[in-house]
Design an enzyme around this catalytic site. Structure first.
Site, PDB file in Angstrom:
ATOM      1  N   ASP A 269       0.828  -1.203   0.000  1.00 58.55           N
ATOM      2  CA  ASP A 269       0.000   0.000   0.000  1.00 58.55           C
ATOM      3  C   ASP A 269       0.867   1.259   0.000  1.00 58.55           C
ATOM      4  O   ASP A 269       2.012   1.252   0.463  1.00 58.55           O
ATOM      5  CB  ASP A 269      -0.896   0.028   1.242  1.00 58.55           C
ATOM      6  CG  ASP A 269      -2.132  -0.827   1.100  1.00 58.55           C
ATOM      7  OD1 ASP A 269      -2.571  -1.046  -0.034  1.00 58.55           O
ATOM      8  OD2 ASP A 269      -2.655  -1.289   2.128  1.00 58.55           O
ATOM      9  N   MET A 270       0.283   2.344  -0.504  1.00 55.55           N
ATOM     10  CA  MET A 270       0.940   3.651  -0.454  1.00 55.55           C
ATOM     11  C   MET A 270       0.290   4.484   0.635  1.00 55.55           C
ATOM     12  O   MET A 270      -0.932   4.446   0.817  1.00 55.55           O
ATOM     13  CB  MET A 270       0.830   4.342  -1.818  1.00 55.55           C
ATOM     14  CG  MET A 270       1.670   5.597  -1.937  1.00 55.55           C
ATOM     15  SD  MET A 270       3.459   5.292  -1.782  1.00 55.55           S
ATOM     16  CE  MET A 270       3.807   4.467  -3.338  1.00 55.55           C
TER      17      MET A 270
ATOM     18  N   ARG B  86      -1.780  -0.946  -8.535  1.00 56.86           N
ATOM     19  CA  ARG B  86      -3.100  -0.492  -8.124  1.00 56.86           C
ATOM     20  C   ARG B  86      -3.127   1.032  -8.187  1.00 56.86           C
ATOM     21  O   ARG B  86      -2.315   1.707  -7.530  1.00 56.86           O
ATOM     22  CB  ARG B  86      -3.424  -0.948  -6.698  1.00 56.86           C
ATOM     23  CG  ARG B  86      -4.786  -0.445  -6.189  1.00 56.86           C
ATOM     24  CD  ARG B  86      -4.942  -0.645  -4.697  1.00 56.86           C
ATOM     25  NE  ARG B  86      -4.866  -2.046  -4.340  1.00 56.86           N
ATOM     26  CZ  ARG B  86      -4.433  -2.492  -3.157  1.00 56.86           C
ATOM     27  NH1 ARG B  86      -4.013  -1.646  -2.232  1.00 56.86           N
ATOM     28  NH2 ARG B  86      -4.402  -3.789  -2.903  1.00 56.86           N
TER      29      ARG B  86
END
Length: 307
Positions: free
Chosen positions: A133-134, A183
């Protein structure tokens, strides 16, 4: 204004402690699949009848190494349970590096990389994948560097990019190579105008520009949005570039537009649900409120009626 207040509250340790100390709220339950791995697995089994899942064991901004190690252990347990339950072919995991040591005062990137590498090894053994995730813009370079290091041994590791950031179109070009998994989301953090687009229309235009890059690339675009217009654009671009339904994903959050998720899946599209669980749900939940402040009144009433 309300969104900014909610996002600031998400960073408040005092507010977080007060809210998490209470019972698990019905509104929280809409966005978070419970606090235990058994809760998560029950939700996963229901969803995977027609959709895919990526699971996030909640816990971010960790400043204690023991907590980072406990997060690694939680992911190992989760991945073992996914394997044992025959779910690994439909379920992967998402990890936040700030939960794995990225915010520690000493050797942060080294510890986060080693923690993430252990999770990737457990995922490989289970037969599934990991997406990193960021988080807010101050961690972007560190996060992408760790993703590059992980991909040396695990080239299937997914990255997340946020259309809200001005740099993201260039990052999409860098990450759209063969075998990559990216994503693309809009971004849920309160970012300064110097590094981020601040209006909804600017973010949407950036999202489309980034989507064009990813769809024209050689990797797997993972289109994370609930916006019907952007979903339609993604489907058009996929067709324009000759991508079959197997060569891109639509991703949505647990508890958000579940009927639309199932309808898209019924059309033969790959739909993956981002499913969070765990006791440290406050930061995640506050970002969901920030995206839809109308939910704040319901949450406030539930706090006032706790006895």
């Amino acid at each position: 204004m309300i969104r900014n207040v909610l996002l600031a509250a998400a960073r408040s340790r005092a507010v977080r402690a007060a809210v998490e100390a209470g019972p698990f709220d019905p509104l929280v339950n809409r966005f978070v699949a419970g606090t235990t791995v058994d809760d998560a697995l029950a939700a996963i089994r229901a969803i995977t009848t027609d959709r895919l899942v990526t699971v996030d064991h909640l816990g971010e901004d960790t400043t204690d190494r023991a907590r980072a190690e406990a997060t690694v252990d939680a992911y190992r347990l989760l991945l073992q349970r996914l394997s044992d339950g025959g779910l690994a072919d439909r379920v992967e995991v998402s990890v936040k590096l700030s939960a794995l040591g990225q915010a520690l005062p000493v050797d942060a990137d080294k510890i986060a990389l080693e923690s993430a590498r252990q999770i990737c090894e457990a995922a490989a053994a289970a037969g599934t994948t990991v997406t990193v995730d960021m988080e807010d813009h101050t961690t972007t370079d560190s996060t992408l560097g760790i993703v590059r290091d992980l991909r040396v041994d695990h080239p299937w590791v997914g990255a997340v990019l946020q259309a809200q950031l001005r740099r993201t179109e260039a990052d999409c070009r860098d990450l759209a190579g063969p075998g990559s998994r990216v994503r693309l989301c809009k971004g849920a953090y309160d970012e300064p105008a110097a590094v981020a687009f601040t209006s909804r229309s600017e973010v949407d235009r950036s999202y489309v520009r980034c989507l064009k890059v990813l769809m024209a690339g050689e990797g797997l675009p993972m289109v994370a949005t609930h916006d019907p217009r952007l979903i339609d654009i993604a489907r058009f671009l996929a067709g324009h570039h000759g991508r079959s339904a197997a060569r891109y994903e639509l991703q949505m959050l647990y508890g958000v537009r579940p009927r639309a998720q199932s309808e898209l899946a019924a059309e033969g599209l790959r739909v993956r649900v981002y499913l969070p669980y765990g006791t440290e749900w406050f930061g995640y939940f506050m970002r969901r409120l920030g995206e839809r402040p109308a939910n704040l009144a319901f949450f406030a009433r539930s706090l006032l009626t706790r006895g």
